[in-house]
Motif scaffolding. Sequence first.
Motif, PDB file in Angstrom:
ATOM      1  N   PRO A 156       0.813  -1.215   0.000  1.00  0.00           N
ATOM      2  CA  PRO A 156       0.000   0.000   0.000  1.00  0.00           C
ATOM      3  C   PRO A 156       0.849   1.269   0.000  1.00  0.00           C
ATOM      4  O   PRO A 156       1.971   1.300   0.503  1.00  0.00           O
ATOM      5  CB  PRO A 156      -0.797  -0.126   1.297  1.00  0.00           C
ATOM      6  CG  PRO A 156       0.089  -0.922   2.205  1.00  0.00           C
ATOM      7  CD  PRO A 156       0.788  -1.904   1.300  1.00  0.00           C
ATOM      8  N   SER A 157       0.274   2.312  -0.557  1.00  0.00           N
ATOM      9  CA  SER A 157       0.930   3.626  -0.571  1.00  0.00           C
ATOM     10  C   SER A 157      -0.030   4.641   0.040  1.00  0.00           C
ATOM     11  O   SER A 157      -0.470   4.479   1.167  1.00  0.00           O
ATOM     12  CB  SER A 157       1.332   3.992  -1.998  1.00  0.00           C
ATOM     13  OG  SER A 157       1.977   5.240  -2.042  1.00  0.00           O
ATOM     14  N   GLY A 158      -0.413   5.679  -0.714  1.00  0.00           N
ATOM     15  CA  GLY A 158      -1.303   6.695  -0.168  1.00  0.00           C
ATOM     16  C   GLY A 158      -2.715   6.176   0.027  1.00  0.00           C
ATOM     17  O   GLY A 158      -3.158   5.243  -0.650  1.00  0.00           O
ATOM     18  N   ILE A 159      -3.434   6.776   0.979  1.00  0.00           N
ATOM     19  CA  ILE A 159      -4.824   6.415   1.231  1.00  0.00           C
ATOM     20  C   ILE A 159      -5.653   7.689   1.384  1.00  0.00           C
ATOM     21  O   ILE A 159      -5.132   8.752   1.716  1.00  0.00           O
ATOM     22  CB  ILE A 159      -4.987   5.523   2.484  1.00  0.00           C
ATOM     23  CG1 ILE A 159      -4.538   6.261   3.755  1.00  0.00           C
ATOM     24  CG2 ILE A 159      -4.205   4.233   2.312  1.00  0.00           C
ATOM     25  CD1 ILE A 159      -4.744   5.448   5.036  1.00  0.00           C
ATOM     26  N   ALA A 160      -6.945   7.568   1.125  1.00  0.00           N
ATOM     27  CA  ALA A 160      -7.849   8.711   1.285  1.00  0.00           C
ATOM     28  C   ALA A 160      -9.260   8.192   1.467  1.00  0.00           C
ATOM     29  O   ALA A 160      -9.625   7.139   0.916  1.00  0.00           O
ATOM     30  CB  ALA A 160      -7.783   9.637   0.065  1.00  0.00           C
ATOM     31  N   PHE A 161     -10.053   8.900   2.237  1.00  0.00           N
ATOM     32  CA  PHE A 161     -11.458   8.550   2.402  1.00  0.00           C
ATOM     33  C   PHE A 161     -12.308   9.246   1.354  1.00  0.00           C
ATOM     34  O   PHE A 161     -12.096  10.419   1.030  1.00  0.00           O
ATOM     35  CB  PHE A 161     -11.964   8.942   3.791  1.00  0.00           C
ATOM     36  CG  PHE A 161     -11.756   7.872   4.823  1.00  0.00           C
ATOM     37  CD1 PHE A 161     -12.680   6.844   4.969  1.00  0.00           C
ATOM     38  CD2 PHE A 161     -10.628   7.881   5.627  1.00  0.00           C
ATOM     39  CE1 PHE A 161     -12.490   5.852   5.910  1.00  0.00           C
ATOM     40  CE2 PHE A 161     -10.422   6.890   6.570  1.00  0.00           C
ATOM     41  CZ  PHE A 161     -11.360   5.873   6.717  1.00  0.00           C
ATOM     42  N   ALA A 162     -13.279   8.519   0.840  1.00  0.00           N
ATOM     43  CA  ALA A 162     -14.340   9.068   0.005  1.00  0.00           C
ATOM     44  C   ALA A 162     -15.638   8.580   0.626  1.00  0.00           C
ATOM     45  O   ALA A 162     -15.996   7.414   0.493  1.00  0.00           O
ATOM     46  CB  ALA A 162     -14.213   8.603  -1.438  1.00  0.00           C
ATOM     47  N   GLY A 163     -16.320   9.460   1.359  1.00  0.00           N
ATOM     48  CA  GLY A 163     -17.452   9.010   2.150  1.00  0.00           C
ATOM     49  C   GLY A 163     -16.948   8.050   3.215  1.00  0.00           C
ATOM     50  O   GLY A 163     -16.002   8.344   3.934  1.00  0.00           O
ATOM     51  N   ASP A 164     -17.564   6.879   3.305  1.00  0.00           N
ATOM     52  CA  ASP A 164     -17.155   5.876   4.292  1.00  0.00           C
ATOM     53  C   ASP A 164     -16.181   4.867   3.718  1.00  0.00           C
ATOM     54  O   ASP A 164     -15.828   3.894   4.391  1.00  0.00           O
ATOM     55  CB  ASP A 164     -18.387   5.135   4.823  1.00  0.00           C
ATOM     56  CG  ASP A 164     -19.259   6.025   5.690  1.00  0.00           C
ATOM     57  OD1 ASP A 164     -18.722   6.997   6.242  1.00  0.00           O
ATOM     58  OD2 ASP A 164     -20.470   5.746   5.801  1.00  0.00           O
ATOM     59  N   ASP A 165     -15.756   5.064   2.480  1.00  0.00           N
ATOM     60  CA  ASP A 165     -14.854   4.113   1.832  1.00  0.00           C
ATOM     61  C   ASP A 165     -13.423   4.613   1.900  1.00  0.00           C
ATOM     62  O   ASP A 165     -13.136   5.794   1.657  1.00  0.00           O
ATOM     63  CB  ASP A 165     -15.249   3.901   0.366  1.00  0.00           C
ATOM     64  CG  ASP A 165     -16.574   3.185   0.231  1.00  0.00           C
ATOM     65  OD1 ASP A 165     -16.746   2.149   0.887  1.00  0.00           O
ATOM     66  OD2 ASP A 165     -17.450   3.679  -0.491  1.00  0.00           O
ATOM     67  N   LEU A 166     -12.523   3.713   2.235  1.00  0.00           N
ATOM     68  CA  LEU A 166     -11.105   4.027   2.270  1.00  0.00           C
ATOM     69  C   LEU A 166     -10.469   3.558   0.984  1.00  0.00           C
ATOM     70  O   LEU A 166     -10.467   2.369   0.665  1.00  0.00           O
ATOM     71  CB  LEU A 166     -10.434   3.346   3.470  1.00  0.00           C
ATOM     72  CG  LEU A 166      -8.946   3.645   3.667  1.00  0.00           C
ATOM     73  CD1 LEU A 166      -8.709   5.132   3.905  1.00  0.00           C
ATOM     74  CD2 LEU A 166      -8.375   2.824   4.817  1.00  0.00           C
ATOM     75  N   LEU A 167      -9.931   4.498   0.214  1.00  0.00           N
ATOM     76  CA  LEU A 167      -9.275   4.186  -1.045  1.00  0.00           C
ATOM     77  C   LEU A 167      -7.781   4.036  -0.789  1.00  0.00           C
ATOM     78  O   LEU A 167      -7.163   4.900  -0.161  1.00  0.00           O
ATOM     79  CB  LEU A 167      -9.501   5.298  -2.063  1.00  0.00           C
ATOM     80  CG  LEU A 167     -10.956   5.753  -2.255  1.00  0.00           C
ATOM     81  CD1 LEU A 167     -11.045   6.814  -3.335  1.00  0.00           C
ATOM     82  CD2 LEU A 167     -11.860   4.569  -2.599  1.00  0.00           C
ATOM     83  N   VAL A 168      -7.211   2.942  -1.255  1.00  0.00           N
ATOM     84  CA  VAL A 168      -5.815   2.628  -0.980  1.00  0.00           C
ATOM     85  C   VAL A 168      -5.090   2.417  -2.307  1.00  0.00           C
ATOM     86  O   VAL A 168      -5.435   1.514  -3.069  1.00  0.00           O
ATOM     87  CB  VAL A 168      -5.692   1.347  -0.118  1.00  0.00           C
ATOM     88  CG1 VAL A 168      -4.231   1.030   0.154  1.00  0.00           C
ATOM     89  CG2 VAL A 168      -6.468   1.491   1.189  1.00  0.00           C
ATOM     90  N   ALA A 169      -4.098   3.272  -2.586  1.00  0.00           N
ATOM     91  CA  ALA A 169      -3.251   3.036  -3.750  1.00  0.00           C
ATOM     92  C   ALA A 169      -2.308   1.902  -3.417  1.00  0.00           C
ATOM     93  O   ALA A 169      -1.712   1.851  -2.338  1.00  0.00           O
ATOM     94  CB  ALA A 169      -2.457   4.293  -4.085  1.00  0.00           C
ATOM     95  N   ALA A 170      -2.168   0.939  -4.334  1.00  0.00           N
ATOM     96  CA  ALA A 170      -1.395  -0.262  -4.048  1.00  0.00           C
ATOM     97  C   ALA A 170      -0.647  -0.707  -5.296  1.00  0.00           C
ATOM     98  O   ALA A 170      -1.058  -0.423  -6.428  1.00  0.00           O
ATOM     99  CB  ALA A 170      -2.311  -1.378  -3.556  1.00  0.00           C
ATOM    100  N   LEU A 171       0.462  -1.394  -5.071  1.00  0.00           N
ATOM    101  CA  LEU A 171       1.308  -1.852  -6.171  1.00  0.00           C
ATOM    102  C   LEU A 171       1.229  -3.356  -6.378  1.00  0.00           C
ATOM    103  O   LEU A 171       1.857  -3.878  -7.283  1.00  0.00           O
ATOM    104  CB  LEU A 171       2.764  -1.461  -5.890  1.00  0.00           C
ATOM    105  CG  LEU A 171       3.018   0.032  -5.723  1.00  0.00           C
ATOM    106  CD1 LEU A 171       4.493   0.268  -5.393  1.00  0.00           C
ATOM    107  CD2 LEU A 171       2.632   0.784  -6.981  1.00  0.00           C
ATOM    108  N   GLY A 172       0.489  -4.042  -5.534  1.00  0.00           N
ATOM    109  CA  GLY A 172       0.391  -5.494  -5.646  1.00  0.00           C
ATOM    110  C   GLY A 172      -1.044  -5.937  -5.727  1.00  0.00           C
ATOM    111  O   GLY A 172      -1.972  -5.162  -5.470  1.00  0.00           O
ATOM    112  N   ALA A 173      -1.254  -7.175  -6.073  1.00  0.00           N
ATOM    113  CA  ALA A 173      -2.610  -7.700  -6.183  1.00  0.00           C
ATOM    114  C   ALA A 173      -2.851  -8.734  -5.096  1.00  0.00           C
ATOM    115  O   ALA A 173      -1.936  -9.289  -4.550  1.00  0.00           O
ATOM    116  CB  ALA A 173      -2.825  -8.327  -7.550  1.00  0.00           C
TER     117      ALA A 173
END
Length: 314
Positions: free
Chosen positions: A297-314
């Motif tokens: 994981p890298s940067g994260i941000a909330f959009a409403g109640d959802d946490l968005l996580v930038a990631a480099l792996g699957a």
Amino acid sequence: MKKHLALILTTVLTLAACSAPSSEREEPQSSYSGPDPAAGSDYTGPDVTGLTTDDWKTTVVSDELNYPWEVRISDGTLIVTEIEGTIAMIDVDGNLERHDVRTSNPVRHDGGSGLMGLALADDFTDSGIAYIYYTYADGSALKNRIAEAHYDGKSWTETRSLLDDIPGHELYNGGRLAIGPDGNLYATTGWVHNEDYPQDRSSLAGKILRMNLDGRPAAGNPFDDSYVYSYGHRNPQGLAWDSEGRLYSAEHGESANDEINRIVPGRNYGWPLVQDDSRRAGMDAPFLSSGSDTWAPSGIAFAGDDLLVAALGA
């Protein structure tokens, strides 16, 4: 009742919503008695609850970036740190201008070290004031610095150091900066491959730090005269607050075991004594763990109640 949190892994990952089962999680406890970090929060975000992968679209804004690390936005302009010590600014038409950042010590890019975190002052559009996190050389050792910087419309210049001598490493530097809803500056630091530092509250490594914008430890931090807000971290990367002002962090594990942690002031998150969902007295298990999978994981941000996580792996 615990509020449901949906985790959406983005970037290289296929978007997929996950949640932490509330029946299996204990609310972290803390003896912290300082001011509420959520006080004054007026966060609102777009409601993306229920979106599927078909609802997500991607647009290439620029393909000219060189090892981008942090992305901020001001007046429609994307402001992106690049690890070798430059800041790329991309306007609404996709035009990119690249600026060398003049720092008091040269930025040292060695593997994963370099110019990393960026936070913009609330009045950045008028003042040009921002905060940066970067690696520099101190003899043969790598160190990290948190500094104030200024953009005058043409160039970026460090104006003063806020915190020096944060242990550095070729890989494990943390490096995220964010201004919280309480107006204080938060920073993540890595464990720098030293098994003692994360559990040592006198060390700045393997921590989440909290300070005033002038560089002093923030009033009400859980440990007297200390920058340390939480400890026992391996390589925390993302910081984000939900609509109730609760802080979350994304963290790289070792051999998978990546984590989302709900950060409570003064708490110990276990590294290197425990990881994944293991429990040990006095240490908090992660809110969510990748287990045997790797998110990176890298940067994260909330959009409403959802946490968005930038990631480099699957």
